[in-house]
Motif scaffolding. Structure first.
Motif, PDB file in Angstrom:
ATOM      1  N   TYR A   1       0.790  -1.234  -0.186  1.00  0.00           N
ATOM      2  CA  TYR A   1       0.170  -0.181  -0.106  1.00  0.00           C
ATOM      3  C   TYR A   1       0.912   1.513  -0.059  1.00  0.00           C
ATOM      4  O   TYR A   1       1.115   1.758   0.978  1.00  0.00           O
ATOM      5  N   ASN A   2       1.268   1.861  -1.105  1.00  0.00           N
ATOM      6  CA  ASN A   2       2.107   2.889  -1.312  1.00  0.00           C
ATOM      7  C   ASN A   2       1.388   4.107  -1.864  1.00  0.00           C
ATOM      8  O   ASN A   2       2.105   5.002  -2.011  1.00  0.00           O
ATOM      9  N   ILE A   3       0.303   4.331  -2.010  1.00  0.00           N
ATOM     10  CA  ILE A   3      -0.416   5.547  -2.370  1.00  0.00           C
ATOM     11  C   ILE A   3      -1.623   5.609  -1.286  1.00  0.00           C
ATOM     12  O   ILE A   3      -2.420   4.775  -0.932  1.00  0.00           O
ATOM     13  N   THR A   4      -1.378   6.928  -0.881  1.00  0.00           N
ATOM     14  CA  THR A   4      -2.370   7.169   0.443  1.00  0.00           C
ATOM     15  C   THR A   4      -2.869   8.363   0.321  1.00  0.00           C
ATOM     16  O   THR A   4      -2.285   9.557  -0.260  1.00  0.00           O
ATOM     17  N   GLY A   5      -4.163   8.636   0.667  1.00  0.00           N
ATOM     18  CA  GLY A   5      -4.832   9.901   0.829  1.00  0.00           C
ATOM     19  C   GLY A   5      -5.844   9.761   1.913  1.00  0.00           C
ATOM     20  O   GLY A   5      -6.098   8.793   2.535  1.00  0.00           O
ATOM     21  N   VAL A   6      -6.013  11.180   2.528  1.00  0.00           N
ATOM     22  CA  VAL A   6      -6.948  11.268   3.557  1.00  0.00           C
ATOM     23  C   VAL A   6      -7.884  12.535   3.276  1.00  0.00           C
ATOM     24  O   VAL A   6      -7.752  13.451   2.841  1.00  0.00           O
ATOM     25  N   THR A   7      -9.294  11.987   3.896  1.00  0.00           N
ATOM     26  CA  THR A   7     -10.329  13.202   3.606  1.00  0.00           C
ATOM     27  C   THR A   7     -11.182  13.234   4.750  1.00  0.00           C
ATOM     28  O   THR A   7     -11.291  12.013   5.501  1.00  0.00           O
ATOM     29  N   GLN A   8     -11.732  14.282   5.201  1.00  0.00           N
ATOM     30  CA  GLN A   8     -12.603  14.220   6.582  1.00  0.00           C
ATOM     31  C   GLN A   8     -14.124  13.971   6.021  1.00  0.00           C
ATOM     32  O   GLN A   8     -14.625  14.595   4.859  1.00  0.00           O
ATOM     33  N   LEU A   9     -14.535  13.379   6.898  1.00  0.00           N
ATOM     34  CA  LEU A   9     -15.975  12.992   6.777  1.00  0.00           C
ATOM     35  C   LEU A   9     -16.719  14.225   7.316  1.00  0.00           C
ATOM     36  O   LEU A   9     -16.612  14.610   8.509  1.00  0.00           O
ATOM     37  N   LEU A  10     -17.765  14.730   6.524  1.00  0.00           N
ATOM     38  CA  LEU A  10     -18.211  16.035   6.835  1.00  0.00           C
ATOM     39  C   LEU A  10     -19.692  15.877   7.111  1.00  0.00           C
ATOM     40  O   LEU A  10     -20.557  16.436   8.042  1.00  0.00           O
ATOM     41  N   SER A  11     -20.349  15.086   6.310  1.00  0.00           N
ATOM     42  CA  SER A  11     -22.008  14.914   6.484  1.00  0.00           C
ATOM     43  C   SER A  11     -22.511  13.733   6.679  1.00  0.00           C
ATOM     44  O   SER A  11     -23.529  13.507   7.097  1.00  0.00           O
ATOM     45  N   VAL A  12     -21.734  12.553   6.169  1.00  0.00           N
ATOM     46  CA  VAL A  12     -22.202  11.186   6.439  1.00  0.00           C
ATOM     47  C   VAL A  12     -21.128  10.262   7.257  1.00  0.00           C
ATOM     48  O   VAL A  12     -19.960  10.551   6.866  1.00  0.00           O
ATOM     49  N   PRO A  13     -21.329   9.703   8.473  1.00  0.00           N
ATOM     50  CA  PRO A  13     -22.905   9.569   8.723  1.00  0.00           C
ATOM     51  C   PRO A  13     -23.356  10.715   9.990  1.00  0.00           C
ATOM     52  O   PRO A  13     -24.246  10.346  10.322  1.00  0.00           O
ATOM     53  N   TYR A  14     -22.665  11.881   9.763  1.00  0.00           N
ATOM     54  CA  TYR A  14     -22.999  12.933  10.950  1.00  0.00           C
ATOM     55  C   TYR A  14     -24.476  12.964  10.626  1.00  0.00           C
ATOM     56  O   TYR A  14     -25.283  13.370  11.791  1.00  0.00           O
ATOM     57  N   ALA A  15     -25.100  13.512   9.615  1.00  0.00           N
ATOM     58  CA  ALA A  15     -26.419  13.865   9.276  1.00  0.00           C
ATOM     59  C   ALA A  15     -27.425  12.658   9.436  1.00  0.00           C
ATOM     60  O   ALA A  15     -28.491  13.180  10.128  1.00  0.00           O
ATOM     61  N   LEU A  16     -26.943  11.645   9.167  1.00  0.00           N
ATOM     62  CA  LEU A  16     -27.804  10.544   9.668  1.00  0.00           C
ATOM     63  C   LEU A  16     -27.812  10.475  11.214  1.00  0.00           C
ATOM     64  O   LEU A  16     -29.120  10.156  11.912  1.00  0.00           O
ATOM     65  N   TYR A  17     -26.831  10.430  11.986  1.00  0.00           N
ATOM     66  CA  TYR A  17     -26.905  10.737  13.456  1.00  0.00           C
ATOM     67  C   TYR A  17     -27.686  11.674  13.923  1.00  0.00           C
ATOM     68  O   TYR A  17     -28.453  11.539  14.793  1.00  0.00           O
ATOM     69  N   ALA A  18     -27.468  12.789  13.499  1.00  0.00           N
ATOM     70  CA  ALA A  18     -28.268  13.836  14.065  1.00  0.00           C
ATOM     71  C   ALA A  18     -29.848  13.917  13.674  1.00  0.00           C
ATOM     72  O   ALA A  18     -30.503  14.437  14.334  1.00  0.00           O
ATOM     73  N   LYS A  19     -30.191  13.279  12.549  1.00  0.00           N
ATOM     74  CA  LYS A  19     -31.653  13.215  12.343  1.00  0.00           C
ATOM     75  C   LYS A  19     -32.420  12.567  13.325  1.00  0.00           C
ATOM     76  O   LYS A  19     -33.657  12.612  13.645  1.00  0.00           O
ATOM     77  N   THR A  20     -31.808  11.594  13.931  1.00  0.00           N
ATOM     78  CA  THR A  20     -32.520  10.835  15.211  1.00  0.00           C
ATOM     79  C   THR A  20     -32.221  10.957  16.383  1.00  0.00           C
ATOM     80  O   THR A  20     -32.984  10.521  17.230  1.00  0.00           O
ATOM     81  N   SER A  21     -31.022  11.466  16.447  1.00  0.00           N
ATOM     82  CA  SER A  21     -30.652  11.873  18.061  1.00  0.00           C
ATOM     83  C   SER A  21     -31.166  12.742  18.794  1.00  0.00           C
ATOM     84  O   SER A  21     -31.136  12.906  19.915  1.00  0.00           O
ATOM     85  N   GLY A  22     -31.654  13.770  17.959  1.00  0.00           N
ATOM     86  CA  GLY A  22     -31.805  15.119  18.728  1.00  0.00           C
ATOM     87  C   GLY A  22     -31.103  15.746  19.623  1.00  0.00           C
ATOM     88  O   GLY A  22     -31.231  16.380  20.580  1.00  0.00           O
ATOM     89  N   GLY A  23     -29.748  15.226  19.410  1.00  0.00           N
ATOM     90  CA  GLY A  23     -28.602  15.862  20.189  1.00  0.00           C
ATOM     91  C   GLY A  23     -28.499  15.251  21.394  1.00  0.00           C
ATOM     92  O   GLY A  23     -27.624  15.719  22.300  1.00  0.00           O
ATOM     93  N   THR A  24     -29.298  14.232  21.977  1.00  0.00           N
ATOM     94  CA  THR A  24     -29.298  13.829  23.171  1.00  0.00           C
ATOM     95  C   THR A  24     -28.852  12.366  23.243  1.00  0.00           C
ATOM     96  O   THR A  24     -28.311  11.865  24.249  1.00  0.00           O
ATOM     97  N   SER A  25     -29.009  11.667  22.083  1.00  0.00           N
ATOM     98  CA  SER A  25     -28.791  10.125  22.139  1.00  0.00           C
ATOM     99  C   SER A  25     -27.482   9.691  21.667  1.00  0.00           C
ATOM    100  O   SER A  25     -26.768  10.602  20.832  1.00  0.00           O
ATOM    101  N   SER A  26     -26.931   8.742  22.377  1.00  0.00           N
ATOM    102  CA  SER A  26     -25.406   8.347  22.141  1.00  0.00           C
ATOM    103  C   SER A  26     -25.344   7.220  21.174  1.00  0.00           C
ATOM    104  O   SER A  26     -24.278   6.507  20.627  1.00  0.00           O
ATOM    105  N   THR A  27     -26.432   6.465  20.320  1.00  0.00           N
ATOM    106  CA  THR A  27     -26.586   5.654  19.591  1.00  0.00           C
ATOM    107  C   THR A  27     -26.855   6.129  18.019  1.00  0.00           C
ATOM    108  O   THR A  27     -27.646   6.842  17.786  1.00  0.00           O
ATOM    109  N   PRO A  28     -25.740   5.941  17.169  1.00  0.00           N
ATOM    110  CA  PRO A  28     -25.725   6.472  15.892  1.00  0.00           C
ATOM    111  C   PRO A  28     -26.831   5.755  14.957  1.00  0.00           C
ATOM    112  O   PRO A  28     -27.488   4.712  15.386  1.00  0.00           O
ATOM    113  N   PHE A  29     -27.521   6.454  14.343  1.00  0.00           N
ATOM    114  CA  PHE A  29     -28.493   6.205  13.302  1.00  0.00           C
ATOM    115  C   PHE A  29     -27.944   4.775  12.433  1.00  0.00           C
ATOM    116  O   PHE A  29     -26.912   4.819  12.125  1.00  0.00           O
TER     117      PHE A  29
END
Length: 217
Positions: free
Chosen positions: A89-117
């Motif tokens: 493995y000699n070719i490497t790249g890194v990207t930040q996760l911005l919306s998935v799965p964060y958007a799905l988590y926020a959709k059901t958690s309401g900011g209070t649940s610790s269980t991912p969607f």
């Protein structure tokens, strides 16, 4: 979670129609942060050098994808590639996760649940129109059928998504009805043709009224 990448060799040329090895590492906190999960995939690039895969379904090296605490981010995806399909493995790249799965988590958690969607698996074996129950879930096509994107489908809002899967030789066709565009083309269609003993993945996202983007074909 669907993931796509363009694969280039060390000379920056596209790696097309080739079987490659791909290592995926999930880092927490920073691009070089804690390694919370690692898996490997053996996948084939298409004519454009694109690979499509489902994170969490590879050969696991460390961690448990289902137990990642997505609310404790940020998270970064590091990819390591061997274009010859081995373990060099000699070719490497890194990207930040911005919306998935964060958007799905926020959709059901309401900011209070610790269980991912967790998306539901929607069995798909006969042709039909898109339905409210498909939104933010996974269409599992195990018998060739057509999913029609109907005009003025108001249940799905801009930014919401549907994962697409064709299994074990099945062909999943996404068809735009009159007045609907797929990838900016009116009345277009997208087809996911799976091979026996394999799965073909894709991703549908609504970008506007009667407009959708589909990737992974």
């Amino acid at each position: 979670m669907s993931y796509q990448a363009i694969i280039r060799a060390q000379d920056n040329s596209l790696v097309v129609n080739s079987r490659i090895s791909l290592k995926v590492v999930v880092h927490q906190g920073a691009a070089t942060g804690t390694n919370v999960y690692q898996e490997t995939h053996s996948v084939t690039t298409n004519v454009n050098g694109l690979v499509s895969l489902e994170l969490g379904t590879g050969t696991v090296a460390t961690g448990d994808f289902s137990k990642i605490a997505w609310d404790k981010g940020p998270y970064y995806i590091e990819t390591q590639v061997d274009v010859k399909g081995g373990t060099n493995y000699n070719i490497t790249g890194v990207t930040q996760l911005l919306s998935v799965p964060y958007a799905l988590y926020a959709k059901t958690s309401g900011g209070t649940s610790s269980t991912p969607f967790r998306s539901a698996i929607v069995s798909f074996t006969s042709s039909r129109n898109i339905a409210a129950g498909d939104i933010n879930n996974t269409i599992e096509c195990t018998s060739s059928a057509i999913l029609t994107l109907t005009s003025d489908f108001g249940n799905m809002v801009v930014g919401e998504t549907i994962n697409l899967e064709a299994h074990n030789g099945a062909i999943l066709t996404i068809q735009a009805a009159s007045g609907v565009t797929i990838n900016y083309n009116a009345g277009a269609s997208a087809r996911f043709t799976s091979a026996a003993g394999n799965v073909r993945f894709g991703f549908l996202r609504k970008i506007g009224t009667n407009s959708y983007i589909i990737s992974g074909q």
